[in-house]
Every structure is written in C-alpha cells, then in structure tokens.
Enzyme design. Structure first.
Site, PDB file in Angstrom:
ATOM      1  N   LYS A  15      19.211 -14.233  38.249  1.00 23.67           N
ATOM      2  CA  LYS A  15      19.568 -15.090  39.388  1.00 23.67           C
ATOM      3  C   LYS A  15      19.870 -16.527  38.944  1.00 23.67           C
ATOM      4  CE  LYS A  15      15.637 -14.392  41.467  1.00 23.67           C
ATOM      5  NZ  LYS A  15      15.019 -13.561  40.414  1.00 23.67           N
ATOM      6  N   ARG A  90      11.819 -15.663  49.738  1.00 23.55           N
ATOM      7  CA  ARG A  90      11.128 -14.599  49.015  1.00 23.55           C
ATOM      8  C   ARG A  90      10.264 -13.757  49.939  1.00 23.55           C
ATOM      9  NH1 ARG A  90      11.314 -17.071  43.599  1.00 23.55           N
ATOM     10  NH2 ARG A  90      10.494 -15.667  42.031  1.00 23.55           N
ATOM     11  N   ARG A 162       8.124 -20.446  29.522  1.00 22.05           N
ATOM     12  CA  ARG A 162       7.307 -20.664  30.709  1.00 22.05           C
ATOM     13  C   ARG A 162       5.987 -19.917  30.584  1.00 22.05           C
ATOM     14  NH1 ARG A 162      11.365 -19.320  35.608  1.00 22.05           N
ATOM     15  NH2 ARG A 162       9.393 -18.441  36.385  1.00 22.05           N
ATOM     16  N   ARG A 173       4.165 -10.364  38.604  1.00 16.02           N
ATOM     17  CA  ARG A 173       5.261 -10.954  39.390  1.00 16.02           C
ATOM     18  C   ARG A 173       6.221  -9.874  39.879  1.00 16.02           C
ATOM     19  NH1 ARG A 173       7.361 -14.844  35.212  1.00 16.02           N
ATOM     20  NH2 ARG A 173       9.147 -15.070  36.568  1.00 16.02           N
TER      21      ARG A 173
END
Ligand code: ADP
Ligand code: ADP
Length: 216
Positions: A15, A90, A162, A173
């Site tokens: 994305k 989301r 990250r 996630r």
C-alpha cells in the site's frame, strides 16, 4: 470534484509503495495514518505517546484517537482536492467516519484498490522492509534495494527497520487485519467501489494494474 482513493490490504501488501506512486501521478497528498503516528512518536507528542503502546504490540490504535488525527489532517487545505489514503480506514467505524468527513468536502471515496498477496509473501516483505527516517520512503533489502546500503535514495536519510516489523508482531498484525480490517472488503464492495489488485507481482506491474483500475 475531489478524488479520494483508499488503499486497502494486509500489512506488506504494498500500500505505502503504491500510494507514493499514485500521489505523484495524481498530484494528491499521500495520507498515511502509520506515518503520522510514527512522526508523532518521533516528536514525542501526546498523540505519539498514546499510540506507541498499541503500535508496538501490533494492535490498532483506538478508533476515536485515529479518527481525530485524520480529521485534523483533512482540515489542511491540501486535502480539499482529494487524497491517497494508506492505512486509514482500518475498521468499519473509521470508514463511516471517513464517509461523513468527505461529505463535508462534497466528496466521497471514489475507488478502493484492494491489494492482496499470500501470507508467506507478506511476512517475507515485512522482514526485509527498510523505511526512511525523514520521509517514510520504503525499500526492501531484496525486492527494492536502495543504491547505498542503509541510505535513502531520495533524500539521503537513514533507513531503519520498524520495531513492529519483527516476526512475532508481524504475525499478530496480520491476524488483527483479518479480524478488524478485512470486513472493509465487503463494506466497499457493497458500495460498488472495490477494485481487486494482485499485489504478488513486481512493483511496476502492480502500479500498471492500479493505473488501469483508475482509468488513468
Ligand atoms: P504496506 O504499506 O502495505 O505495509 P509496503 O508498501 O510498505 O506495504 O511494502 C512492504 C515491503 O514490501 C517493502 O519493503 C516494499 O519495498 C516491498 N514491496 C512492496 N511492493 C512490492 C512488490 N510488488 N514486490 C516485492 N516487494 C514489494
Ligand atoms: P502497515 O503498512 O505495515 O500495515 P502502518 O504503517 O499502516 O503499517 O501502520 C502501523 C501501525 O499503526 C498499525 O499496526 C497500527 O498499530 C497503527 N495504525 C495505523 N493506521 C491505523 C488505523 N487506521 N487505525 C488504528 N491503528 C492504526
């Protein structure tokens, strides 16, 4: 009429990578909720402190906090002509809030490219993702390597991995995505704006498919 495009898909689908391509092509701002949270964490703001605990565990930041953050972002004039949304909404609650916000600008969500890839591919991509400190430019050690190791090609800032891209957090996630975000697939399908895009292809091919879906 303003143009709002929402990129939907699991973590690692591509994305952010594609949002940057579309933002440039359409001359629209790239609004990434994850980038805004990370910027706030870097600057140690109140919002950053609130978000940190959720992000580090791979959980979603609560809807009310996230919606207010996006409302503030949309209050800036550069979003009046539209935006490429990456990572927001989301949840269905966020999607309803977005619909209401855009109505205020005389706009609506025009298209929702839903980018997919097999779970194994997502894991491999997130494990090798390198993000640029200054502007969130995205690289991959194998699939999209920078010219110089550890340095962003575009602004020469440092590349980092990250914290939430470590293996345990990534799996969680993906589960959170399935449970809380995947319902948006039928939400937008019902509204006739969903466009399925195969994200398991080279970056340029995915961009070309997106351009086609956007009739550009
Ligand atoms: P998302 O924003 O959906 O989490 P990203 O755009 O950050 O995904 O991409 C995740 C990782 O996969 C990054 O390291 C990126 O360079 C890489 N990547 C993105 N698209 C592709 C692709 N089509 N093929 C291979 N790697 C990709
Ligand atoms: P990715 O592109 O890998 O999916 P993001 O950068 O979009 O990751 O998001 C990183 C984290 O920020 C998420 O795991 C979540 O904790 C938080 N976050 C980002 N966007 C939202 C949102 N719309 N609602 C709630 N939490 C969010």
């Amino acid at each position: 009429m303003p143009t709002y495009i929402v990129l939907l898909g699991p973590p690692g689908a591509g994305k952010g990578t594609q949002a940057k391509v579309l933002a440039e092509k359409f001359d629209l701002p790239h609004v990434s909720s994850g980038d805004i949270f990370r910027e706030n964490m870097k600057n140690d703001t109140e919002l950053g402190k609130q978000a940190q605990a959720y992000i580090s565990k791979g959980e979603l930041v609560p809807d009310d906090v996230t919606i207010e953050m996006i409302r503030e972002r949309f209050s800036r004039s550069d979003c009046k002509n539209g935006a490429i949304l990456d990572g927001f909404p989301r949840t269905p609650v966020q999607a309803d809030a977005l619909e209401q916000m855009l109505r205020g600008f005389g706009g609506r969500v025009n298209l929702v490219p839903y980018i997919t890839a097999p779970v194994q591919v997502l894991i491999e991509r997130l494990a090798g993702r390198w993000t640029c400190r200054a502007n969130g430019h995205i690289f991959h050690e194998q699939f999209n390597p920078p010219e110089k190791n550890g340095i962003c090609d575009l602004d020469q800032s440092e590349l980092y991995q990250r914290d939430d891209d470590k293996a345990e957090t990534v799996l969680h996630r993906i589960e959170v995505y399935q449970a809380q975000t995947a319902p948006l697939i039928s939400y937008y399908k019902d509204r006739g704006v969903l466009a399925e895009i195969n994200g398991f292809a080279p970056i340029e091919e995915v961009s070309a498919d997106l351009m086609f879906a956007l009739k550009y």
